[in-house]
Write an enzyme that holds these catalytic residues in place. Sequence first.
Site, PDB file in Angstrom:
ATOM      1  CE  LYS A 114     -25.005   0.079 -29.515  1.00 47.54           C
ATOM      2  NZ  LYS A 114     -25.528   0.546 -28.182  1.00 47.54           N
TER       3      LYS A 114
ATOM      4  CG  HIS B 181     -16.589   1.425 -25.693  1.00 53.63           C
ATOM      5  ND1 HIS B 181     -17.019   0.122 -25.662  1.00 53.63           N
ATOM      6  CD2 HIS B 181     -17.691   2.191 -25.488  1.00 53.63           C
ATOM      7  CE1 HIS B 181     -18.330   0.101 -25.439  1.00 53.63           C
ATOM      8  NE2 HIS B 181     -18.749   1.341 -25.326  1.00 53.63           N
TER       9      HIS B 181
ATOM     10  CB  SER C 206     -25.384  -2.670 -33.298  1.00 56.45           C
ATOM     11  OG  SER C 206     -25.839  -2.334 -32.014  1.00 56.45           O
TER      12      SER C 206
HETATM   13  P1  A3P Z   1     -28.535  -4.370 -31.529  1.00 58.31           P
HETATM   14  O1  A3P Z   1     -28.433  -2.904 -31.838  1.00 58.31           O
HETATM   15  O2  A3P Z   1     -28.060  -5.220 -32.669  1.00 58.31           O
HETATM   16  O3  A3P Z   1     -29.876  -4.779 -31.052  1.00 58.31           O
HETATM   17  P2  A3P Z   1     -23.550  -2.401 -26.191  1.00 58.31           P
HETATM   18  O4  A3P Z   1     -24.118  -2.784 -24.883  1.00 58.31           O
HETATM   19  O5  A3P Z   1     -22.126  -2.783 -26.364  1.00 58.31           O
HETATM   20  O6  A3P Z   1     -23.831  -0.977 -26.519  1.00 58.31           O
HETATM   21  O7  A3P Z   1     -24.291  -3.302 -27.291  1.00 58.31           O
HETATM   22  C1  A3P Z   1     -25.642  -3.101 -27.611  1.00 58.31           C
HETATM   23  C2  A3P Z   1     -26.109  -4.228 -28.489  1.00 58.31           C
HETATM   24  O8  A3P Z   1     -26.219  -5.428 -27.694  1.00 58.31           O
HETATM   25  C3  A3P Z   1     -27.481  -3.975 -29.082  1.00 58.31           C
HETATM   26  O9  A3P Z   1     -27.506  -4.678 -30.325  1.00 58.31           O
HETATM   27  C4  A3P Z   1     -28.365  -4.631 -28.031  1.00 58.31           C
HETATM   28  O10 A3P Z   1     -29.665  -4.929 -28.460  1.00 58.31           O
HETATM   29  C5  A3P Z   1     -27.551  -5.890 -27.763  1.00 58.31           C
HETATM   30  N1  A3P Z   1     -27.934  -6.539 -26.502  1.00 58.31           N
HETATM   31  C6  A3P Z   1     -27.923  -6.023 -25.261  1.00 58.31           C
HETATM   32  N2  A3P Z   1     -28.394  -6.901 -24.365  1.00 58.31           N
HETATM   33  C7  A3P Z   1     -28.716  -8.014 -25.062  1.00 58.31           C
HETATM   34  C8  A3P Z   1     -29.266  -9.286 -24.705  1.00 58.31           C
HETATM   35  N3  A3P Z   1     -29.597  -9.576 -23.452  1.00 58.31           N
HETATM   36  N4  A3P Z   1     -29.456 -10.194 -25.685  1.00 58.31           N
HETATM   37  C9  A3P Z   1     -29.144  -9.920 -26.973  1.00 58.31           C
HETATM   38  N5  A3P Z   1     -28.608  -8.733 -27.366  1.00 58.31           N
HETATM   39  C10 A3P Z   1     -28.406  -7.794 -26.422  1.00 58.31           C
END
Ligand code: A3P
Length: 296
Positions: free
Chosen positions: A48, A110, A140
Amino acid sequence: LEEMKSFKRPEMFEFKGVTMINYFTDNWDNIQNFQARPDDILIATYPKAGTTWVSYILDLLYFGKTCPERQTSLPIYMRVPFLEMTIPVLPPGKELADKLPTSPRLIKTHLPIQFVPKSFWEQNSRVIYVARNAKDNAVSYFHFDRMNMAQPEPGDWNSFIKRFMEGKVVFGSWYDHVCGWWEKKQTYSNLHYMFFEDLVEDTGRELERLCSFLGLSTSVEEREQIRTGVQFDAMKKNKMTNYSTVSVMDFKVSPFMRKGKVGDWKNHFTVAQNEEFDEDYKNKMKNTTLRFRTEL
Ligand code: A3P
């Protein structure tokens, strides 16, 4: 939907000192013996922290122009395989990685630093680590565990944040993860350590830094096109990047592309939780030079 209902959430257990679930340890020996290549690019994160965002940026940087159909035919998790994953609804990540026809191969992990297959270091592969401040990362992760049936039951927010502080969440302690990779960066020069907060603040600047690390020359127009394409709203709408194609995720509980903000922790932490968290944080992070921003 049927798949989701019949899916049993996994149990956590201690694995070589790190809290894990079987979906990430079942293929252990194969993963440890993974054969990296010198041109592989490993995208490493604590869950996340912005994995999907950076995966998509890299995919566009390398294949956006040469192979545009890739962007509409395959979801991002097929283009950038999750190395240690073995979940019944998808092919094992190691298998996907082995079969990738592209060069470079973009591979996601991860794993905490001590679990990374040694071949990546031997081959001097390039590594991009993305870190996100602990509070937003925890929020998140909490919502992710709520909606993803392939993750353990999160419990309520108060119990989740306690477990997060104890490192009793999947892939273990956030504190050990970000610090372990930070330490590696001090001796391994092919590691680019970046921050979710910097990406939110100025995606274009981070794109430039990435290109310079990767030795890519891109035009201003190309970078601008990528910057627009990877904005939160664009990725949220895009079926190939928003994870809407994964059967074990319940978007009615919480979408994968949830908020994408810095500072959403303020909507979750009580004053008491925040004080306890800060006190514990100071102690756990006292031996590192690593610094995070929890607001912009
Ligand atoms: P949130 O849950 O705070 O919205 P991962 O890809 O490592 O699983 O991380 C997911 C997190 O990155 C989520 O956070 C998601 O919304 C955020 N995220 C993914 N793409 C994004 C983007 N283009 N801009 C901002 N946040 C992004």
